[in-house]
Design a protein around this motif. Structure first.
Motif, mmCIF file in Angstrom:
data_model
loop_
_atom_site.group_PDB
_atom_site.id
_atom_site.type_symbol
_atom_site.label_atom_id
_atom_site.label_comp_id
_atom_site.label_asym_id
_atom_site.label_seq_id
_atom_site.Cartn_x
_atom_site.Cartn_y
_atom_site.Cartn_z
ATOM 1 N N LEU A 33 0.830 -1.207 0.000
ATOM 2 C CA LEU A 33 0.000 0.000 0.000
ATOM 3 C C LEU A 33 0.864 1.257 0.000
ATOM 4 N N PHE A 34 0.503 2.199 -0.845
ATOM 5 C CA PHE A 34 1.209 3.480 -0.951
ATOM 6 C C PHE A 34 0.176 4.594 -0.800
ATOM 7 N N LEU A 35 0.502 5.570 0.039
ATOM 8 C CA LEU A 35 -0.411 6.706 0.193
ATOM 9 C C LEU A 35 0.078 7.856 -0.686
ATOM 10 N N VAL A 36 -0.849 8.439 -1.441
ATOM 11 C CA VAL A 36 -0.512 9.595 -2.274
ATOM 12 C C VAL A 36 -1.294 10.787 -1.742
ATOM 13 N N ASP A 37 -0.585 11.769 -1.266
ATOM 14 C CA ASP A 37 -1.126 12.953 -0.602
ATOM 15 C C ASP A 37 -1.888 12.555 0.673
ATOM 16 N N CYS A 38 -2.014 13.537 1.556
ATOM 17 C CA CYS A 38 -2.574 13.227 2.873
ATOM 18 C C CYS A 38 -3.226 14.493 3.426
ATOM 19 N N GLY A 39 -4.324 14.896 2.776
ATOM 20 C CA GLY A 39 -5.061 16.059 3.252
ATOM 21 C C GLY A 39 -5.640 15.798 4.634
ATOM 22 N N GLU A 40 -6.058 16.862 5.273
ATOM 23 C CA GLU A 40 -6.694 16.746 6.588
ATOM 24 C C GLU A 40 -7.860 15.753 6.509
ATOM 25 N N GLY A 41 -7.979 14.914 7.516
ATOM 26 C CA GLY A 41 -9.078 13.940 7.530
ATOM 27 C C GLY A 41 -8.727 12.596 6.934
ATOM 28 N N THR A 42 -7.511 12.486 6.383
ATOM 29 C CA THR A 42 -7.154 11.243 5.696
ATOM 30 C C THR A 42 -7.202 10.036 6.628
ATOM 31 N N GLN A 43 -6.668 10.190 7.850
ATOM 32 C CA GLN A 43 -6.628 8.991 8.700
ATOM 33 C C GLN A 43 -8.034 8.560 9.126
ATOM 34 N N ILE A 44 -8.917 9.521 9.315
ATOM 35 C CA ILE A 44 -10.295 9.158 9.690
ATOM 36 C C ILE A 44 -10.982 8.455 8.509
ATOM 37 N N GLN A 45 -10.759 8.977 7.329
ATOM 38 C CA GLN A 45 -11.297 8.332 6.126
ATOM 39 C C GLN A 45 -10.776 6.901 5.993
ATOM 40 N N MET A 46 -9.495 6.703 6.287
ATOM 41 C CA MET A 46 -8.925 5.353 6.148
ATOM 42 C C MET A 46 -9.545 4.403 7.172
ATOM 43 N N ILE A 47 -9.836 4.911 8.361
ATOM 44 C CA ILE A 47 -10.511 4.069 9.366
ATOM 45 C C ILE A 47 -11.900 3.686 8.850
ATOM 46 N N LYS A 48 -12.634 4.695 8.334
ATOM 47 C CA LYS A 48 -13.985 4.415 7.813
ATOM 48 C C LYS A 48 -13.941 3.410 6.661
ATOM 49 N N LEU A 49 -12.922 3.524 5.835
ATOM 50 C CA LEU A 49 -12.836 2.665 4.647
ATOM 51 C C LEU A 49 -12.131 1.342 4.942
ATOM 52 N N LYS A 50 -11.777 1.129 6.235
ATOM 53 C CA LYS A 50 -11.118 -0.123 6.659
ATOM 54 C C LYS A 50 -9.811 -0.366 5.905
ATOM 55 N N ILE A 51 -9.068 0.710 5.678
ATOM 56 C CA ILE A 51 -7.741 0.581 5.063
ATOM 57 C C ILE A 51 -6.735 0.433 6.193
ATOM 58 N N LYS A 52 -5.918 -0.591 6.115
ATOM 59 C CA LYS A 52 -4.946 -0.855 7.187
ATOM 60 C C LYS A 52 -3.753 0.080 7.012
ATOM 61 N N SER A 53 -3.893 1.287 7.587
ATOM 62 C CA SER A 53 -2.900 2.328 7.313
ATOM 63 C C SER A 53 -1.512 1.980 7.845
ATOM 64 N N MET A 54 -1.438 1.136 8.883
ATOM 65 C CA MET A 54 -0.112 0.779 9.410
ATOM 66 C C MET A 54 0.707 -0.019 8.391
ATOM 67 N N ARG A 55 0.027 -0.546 7.374
ATOM 68 C CA ARG A 55 0.773 -1.277 6.328
ATOM 69 C C ARG A 55 1.421 -0.323 5.323
ATOM 70 N N ILE A 56 1.137 0.962 5.459
ATOM 71 C CA ILE A 56 1.716 1.933 4.521
ATOM 72 C C ILE A 56 3.129 2.294 4.991
ATOM 73 N N ASN A 57 4.103 2.045 4.148
ATOM 74 C CA ASN A 57 5.488 2.386 4.493
ATOM 75 C C ASN A 57 6.045 3.518 3.624
ATOM 76 N N HIS A 58 5.287 3.906 2.613
ATOM 77 C CA HIS A 58 5.775 4.927 1.676
ATOM 78 C C HIS A 58 4.641 5.915 1.398
ATOM 79 N N ILE A 59 4.915 7.192 1.642
ATOM 80 C CA ILE A 59 3.899 8.227 1.414
ATOM 81 C C ILE A 59 4.473 9.260 0.445
#
Ligand SMILES: [Zn+2]
Ligand SMILES: [Zn+2]
Length: 304
Positions: A33-59
């Motif tokens: 998983l790669f995150l591209v840009d990270c506007g305000e609210g991104t982490q809350i959106q990822m929780i809602k969308l059940k994206i395992k953000s801790m698996r992201i190592n490259h932003i």
């Protein structure tokens, strides 16, 4: 074929709205998983969308306007609180390091993982990420501050073994790795069997281009030539082309022109101005020029 998809997390320009969040998206390639840009609210959106953000190592951060990175310090802090140990690689304009460092310093936060900064340069095209299956290169954008897009390109797939031919010609399994990489086969009696007789074409390489924010220009269309999926900002409609030019953004029609010029397979438009409640007119404007256009809808995953 490997998984290769993009999940839209936010598609709003400048302002968050009740039904649209600021720019962010997650690229999944072969389970990475790669995150591209990270506007305000991104982490809350990822929780809602059940994206395992801790698996992201490259932003990858395109530029340092707030709507593209104000969610980053929150995410960095959450990773720390969740006990992250893995290194986190950030690809962004060089000033990001001093911004994040100052925020951590003043809050007396000593992260229990390392951040590794990679600065991007909007004046050149360079490879900034390279693993065994994927390469990421920068795309110079033209915006009010230094900005790059990102091109995610798969590495070539190995060729497929033609099992029927391999058995008929008594080719041992031990030669398959070499054959898959394109080598010819030298049989025990010294006959050279060309690779083309023993293998079939591999899956095609695919690529995904992220282009935001930018004023319309044709310079980068060549760099993303033949991309399977193009995400392009479409902040305004054509009746606001002059405003778009002054603010160094693109219109929906201009996004479609880039898709035509780069011979993209599909176009996703996003980074919509808060002035548009209804996005269908933007979609229609782009489709008149490039029919394979889709709105970047939050929570939706698009295959590359
Ligand atoms: Zn923006
Ligand atoms: Zn911007």
């Amino acid at each position: 074929m490997r998984d290769f998809s993009v999940t839209i997390i936010g598609s709003s320009a400048a302002l968050p709205l009740k039904n649209r969040n600021l720019t962010a998206q997650v690229v999944n390639h072969a389970g990475r998983l790669f995150l591209v840009d990270c506007g305000e609210g991104t982490q809350i959106q990822m929780i809602k969308l059940k994206i395992k953000s801790m698996r992201i190592n490259h932003i990858f951060i395109s530029h340092l306007h707030g709507d593209h990175f104000y969610g980053l310090i929150g995410l960095i802090s959450t990773f720390h609180l969740l006990g992250r140990k893995e290194d986190l690689h950030l690809y962004a304009p060089e000033q990001l390091e001093s911004i994040i460092s100052l925020q951590l310093e003043i809050s007396l936060t000593r992260l229990n993982y390392r951040i590794i900064y990679h600065s991007t340069n909007p004046d050149i095209v360079e490879t900034i990420y390279d693993d065994d299956k994927l390469v990421v290169t920068t795309i110079p954008m033209m915006h009010r501050i230094p900005t790059t897009g990102f091109l995610f390109t798969e590495k070539p797939y190995p060729r497929h073994i033609n099992m029927e031919a391999a058995e008929r010609l008594n080719v041992p399994y031990t030669s398959f790795v070499a054959l898959k990489s394109g080598e010819d086969y030298l049989s025990e009696d010294g006959t050279l069997i060309p690779n083309s007789l023993l293998t079939i074409e591999p899956f095609p390489q695919r690529s995904y281009a992220f282009c935001s924010d930018t004023v319309y220009n044709e310079v980068y269309a060549d760099l993303i030539s033949g991309c399977n999926l193009l995400y392009h900002e479409a902040t305004f409609m054509s009746d606001m082309a002059e405003i778009a030019r002054l603010k160094m953004h693109s219109t929906s029609a201009q996004a479609a022109l880039v898709a035509v010029k780069s011979r993209a397979g599909k176009l996703l438009i996003g980074h919509f101005s808060a002035r548009y409640d209804n996005l269908l007119p933007l979609l229609e404007e782009a489709r008149r020029i490039f029919p394979e256009t889709y709105l970047a809808e939050e929570g939706v995953t698009y295959s590359v």
